[in-house]
Design an enzyme around this catalytic site. Structure first.
Site: not given
Ligand code: DGY
Length: 313
Positions: A258, A276, A229
């Site tokens: 983001e 992402h 993240r």
């Molecule tokens: C997740 O599955 O957490 C990915 O980062 C997409 O949000």
């Protein structure tokens, strides 16, 4: 009449089609406050994704809410404690996306270290006519430090072994039955490795886990890879380290704000950016969609949920 379910964040079109065939999907973000209040007690299900924020306030405003179904493995945006306090279960989509995220992590390691996008730009800018591309660093045999040895970290480690990498990891506690070396001190781990791969959960305690001290320890030859993240990395400190040359490079799939990405990260040969997209392959997004549907159906059929988050297990 179809049952109403509340949707609070973006979901893929095929999942939406499948949901809309069974339920009346109400968009929270465009729903006028007055309409929301008048129908709030009709919702037992809230659909969201891994990047969205589900506050305790929203949970409390839905008196009959019983399930929050997250499209994604990460559920750091959901106030799970508030959900539990209101007897609301939370599900997510683990396992089905592990391989894709690990694949992209390896891709970012290779692309950043070997400067693959920078080398392509070099050709497109006609520079090869005048000179050769500068030499880059070797990946095979390098030292990999993994921050957060969960499912994804283990899948990256498995792939890294094929590159003869030495693997160490930092976690709250050692992972049982794992041969990789445990290093409880994150700064020491960063000092020892060539690549620092971040795939820890984006919980509040982990905010800016990768700070200036960690980046300094990783050093001018070290490469930071983040597929966890954006909140895990202090982005301003990262930009300063790249400017100063005290960090060797960064491969990033996730960002603090983001989809805003600081332009200061653009156009650097030692930085590779992806939007992402680690789990965004057709196969995996379909599997994630199916898992959301299976959890929702299990819930409405009164059957056990397939993938509740650990806190609700
Ligand atoms: C997740 O599955 O957490 C990915 O980062 C997409 O949000």
């Amino acid at each position: 009449m179809k049952m109403k379910v509340l949707k609070q964040a973006g979901l893929p079109a095929p999942l939406m089609d499948a949901l809309q065939a069974r339920y009346e999907v109400v968009e929270y973000n465009t729903l006028p406050e007055r309409d929301f209040r008048s129908m709030a007690d009709e919702f037992q299900l809230l659909l969201t994704n891994g990047e969205a924020v589900v506050t305790g306030e929203l949970i409390a405003s839905l008196p009959n809410l019983a399930l929050i179904a997250v499209f994604g493995v990460g559920y750091d945006g959901v106030d799970v404690q508030a959900a539990k306090a209101h007897q609301v279960m939370v599900t997510h989509t683990p396992d089905v996306l592990t391989e894709d995220v690990a694949d992209l992590a390896i891709g970012l390691m290779l692309a950043t270290c070997r400067q693959i996008p920078g080398a392509q730009a070099f050709i497109q800018q006609g520079k090869w006519m005048q000179e050769s591309y500068p030499w880059t660093k070797k990946v095979s045999g390098a030292a990999l430090g993994i921050v957060g040895l969960g499912r994804i970290g283990l899948a990256v480690a498995k792939r890294a072994q094929a590159f003869d990498m030495t693997i160490s990891y930092c976690n709250r506690s050692p992972v049982k039955e794992v041969a990789h070396r445990y290093q409880p001190d994150l700064v020491a781990l960063a000092k020892e490795c060539d690549f620092l791969l971040v795939c820890a959960p984006g919980i509040a305690d982990n905010r800016h886990l990768i700070n200036r001290e960690v980046m300094d320890a990783l050093g001018s030859e070290g490469i930071l890879i983040n597929v966890g993240r954006g909140s895990l990395v202090d982005e301003q400190a990262l930009i300063m380290a790249l400017d100063a040359g005290t960090l060797g490079g960064a491969g990033l799939d996730v960002f603090s704000d983001e989809p805003e990405v600081p332009p200061a990260l653009y156009d650097r040969p030692n930085v590779v950016l992806t939007p992402h997209m680690a789990s965004a392959t057709w196969t995996t997004r379909q599997a994630m969609s199916q898992l959301v549907l299976d959890n929702v159906e299990a819930f409405f059929n009164g059957e056990p949920l397939l993938t509740p988050v650990p806190e609700c297990n």
